[in-house]
Each structure stands twice: as structure tokens, then as C-alpha cells.
Design an enzyme around this catalytic site. Structure first.
Site, PDB file in Angstrom:
ATOM      1  N   CYS A   1      22.742  95.972 -48.622  1.00 35.63           N
ATOM      2  CA  CYS A   1      21.897  95.920 -49.665  1.00 35.63           C
ATOM      3  C   CYS A   1      21.841  97.022 -50.307  1.00 35.63           C
ATOM      4  O   CYS A   1      21.013  98.062 -49.862  1.00 35.63           O
ATOM      5  CB  CYS A   1      20.548  95.132 -49.378  1.00 35.63           C
ATOM      6  SG  CYS A   1      19.364  94.873 -50.722  1.00 35.63           S
TER       7      CYS A   1
ATOM      8  N   CYS B   1      20.453  93.769 -58.188  1.00 31.74           N
ATOM      9  CA  CYS B   1      21.320  93.822 -56.800  1.00 31.74           C
ATOM     10  C   CYS B   1      22.239  94.998 -57.046  1.00 31.74           C
ATOM     11  O   CYS B   1      23.029  95.162 -57.830  1.00 31.74           O
ATOM     12  CB  CYS B   1      22.107  92.649 -56.929  1.00 31.74           C
ATOM     13  SG  CYS B   1      23.335  92.517 -55.534  1.00 31.74           S
TER      14      CYS B   1
END
EC number: 5.1.1.7
Length: 289
Positions: free
Chosen positions: A81, A212
Site C-alpha cells: 500500500c 491509492c
């Protein structure tokens, strides 16, 4: 158990310090923590574990003292991530667990080198993007061609003409399950200026998020490929702000903010039961100064 709440361009996380890997973090517990009404709320959980104490990452202990155990909001385990690793790095420095400067963080996608000061943006070496061909995503009946990009986790980055601001990402886009048997993060992208793109994203296991990080890199890769410029810097505008992606011949870099906003104590019932709905008379967590 203590927690910290942080975000990177409004992609938000519950940070759980667990240096000795004592916490049994089940999918139900993760989902309860990430519940925005009955838990703390977040797009995912970042568990802070000493790499040597984590069986799945112990072989990386020589390169990074800390392992980022990242889970999506539905409790599913994820490889990497990009926003999360920046927030994770900021937490390590603010908690006195790492010195400002450059250091490595172990993830399921491998070692990620981060660079940060006492304050300000965090830069992450995201590694060399893997371009694995092309595929398609369908959103609200419209099908878009996209680039299959691996950033340690899978992405389908679709450069489109339809305004991304008008898309309905309330439902998971349709995609080829044979290409992405474990799901995929889908980015919908507009070019909005010179080396500038706007992006919205539906993340597997979390739904549409405000940002993101790995998706921003995949977005820049798709935009750069379409422009015929494999290297260079791109501004990626997301719902929660803006990040910069720099591509060179060997790797990619993601730079952007990482902010810690709150800390507190999780009531034991939330983690023991894996549900924040057990006893309505007991709050899901209590904040501390």
C-alpha cells in the site's frame, strides 16, 4: 490496546503497534476496527511488527527492522500500500522507532525504501512497475481498456475520455477473473494537463477510496506509456489531494503527505469479539489526550 489514526491524501488507516507480534488479527477484527460507524474507521489496518518476529517476513529482517502488516478494510491481506507505507514511516519516526532520513520497511511486496524528514512529505521507492499486458474494466455498463500493472499488488489502469468525476464507483467494476483471480485495484484516469492526471480508484477489499498510492504509480505508468514517455514526473490528482510519481529507467518513486491525526485506546471488547456491535452501552473505543 493503543491505536493511532493516520492518512495519506485521505486514504486513512488504523495503526496498531504490535512489535512482538502478539495480536491475533483476524479478518473480523480488522473489519470491526475499520467500521466507520461502530469502530474507528479506515480504509485498512497497518500493524507495526518487528520483522524478525513475523514468520512470513523474518527473512527480510536484515534489510528492515519493521514489517508493515497491511490489511484491507474487509480484513483481506494485501501485498503493498503506497499511501500506507508513507503513513507507516511517519508513525515510526514520530514514535521514536526510526530516525528521520532514509530506511527500509518490509512489506509482503518486498522491501520499500522511504525517505522523510521530521515533518513534510514522505518519498517511497516503489520499485520497478511490472507491465503485464492489457485488460478491460466495466463500470456502470461502460467498458474501458486498461493497462495491467503490477506494483507488488495488481492494478488495472484505464485511461479514459469520459470525465472520471461523473463515474459511479459505488460497485466493484467488472473485470476478467482469469487475469485477476485474487481481485484487482481499478483506476479510471483523465489527462488534465501537462504531465498531470486525475484519478479515481476502486480498491479491492475497500471499495472506492480517496486515494491509492500504488494506484497512483500504476496511473502514471499508463499515462506515460500513452504519451510515449517512459520516464519523467507526473502529478496525480486524487479525491484526497495530490501526489507526485517519478518514473526512471530502473524504478518508481511516490511522494506525498503522511499525516497522523489521532491516538487512543481500543476497548478490549472490539478486538476480542471482532465486532463493534456487541454491547451498545460500551463505546467501541475511547480517545485519550
Amino acid at each position: 490496546m493503543r491505536f493511532v489514526k493516520g492518512h495519506g491524501t485521505e486514504n486513512d488507516f488504523v495503526i496498531l503497534p504490535d512489535p512482538d507480534a502478539r495480536l491475533e488479527l483476524t479478518p473480523a477484527k480488522v473489519a470491526a476496527l475499520c467500521d466507520r460507524r461502530a469502530g474507528i474507521g479506515g480504509d485498512g489496518v497497518l500493524r507495526v511488527v518487528r520483522t524478525e518476529r513475523c514468520a512470513e517476513a523474518a527473512d527480510l529482517a536484515g534489510a528492515a527492522e519493521w514489517f508493515m502488516d497491511y490489511r484491507n478494510a474487509d480484513g483481506g491481506i494485501a501485498e503493498m500500500c503506497g499511501n500506507g507505507v508513507r503513513v507507516f514511516a511517519r508513525y515510526l519516526v514520530d514514535a521514536g522507532l526510526a530516525a528521520a532520513g532514509e530506511f527500509g520497511i518490509a512489506t509482503r511486496g518486498g522491501i520499500r525504501r522511504v525517505r522523510l524528514g521530521e515533518t513534510g512529505d514522505v518519498t517511497v521507492d516503489m520499485g520497478r512497475p511490472g507491465i503485464l499486458g492489457e485488460s478491460r474494466a466495466t463500470v456502470a455498463g461502460r467498458t474501458y481498456d486498461g493497462l495491467n500493472v503490477n506494483m507488488g499488488n495488481p492494478h488495472l489502469a484505464c485511461l479514459i475520455d469520459d470525465p472520471v468525476a461523473g463515474l459511479d464507483l459505488g460497485r466493484e467494476p467488472e473485470f476478467d477473473r482469469e487475469v485477476y483471480p485474487h481481485g484487482v485495484n481499478v483506476e479510471l484516469i483523465n489527462v488534465v494537463g501537462d504531465h498531470a492526471v486525475a484519478m479515481r480508484v476502486h480498491e479491492r477489499g475497500s471499495g472506492e477510496t480517496r486515494s491509492c498510492g500504488t494506484g497512483a504509480v500504476a496511473t502514471a505508468v499508463a499515462a506515460a506509456r500513452a504519451a510515449g514517455e517512459p520516464t519523467g514526473a507526473w502529478q496525480v490528482r486524487v479525491l484526497g489531494g495530490s501526489v507526485t510519481v517519478t518514473l526512471d529507467a530502473d524504478t518508481s518513486y511516490l511522494s506525498g503527505p503522511a499525516v497522523l491525526v489521532a491516538s487512543g485506546v481500543i476497548e478490549s471488547g472490539l478486538l476480542e469479539s471482532g465486532s463493534a456491535h456487541g454491547n451498545p452501552a460500551v463505546p467501541a473505543f475511547s480517545a485519550t489526550p
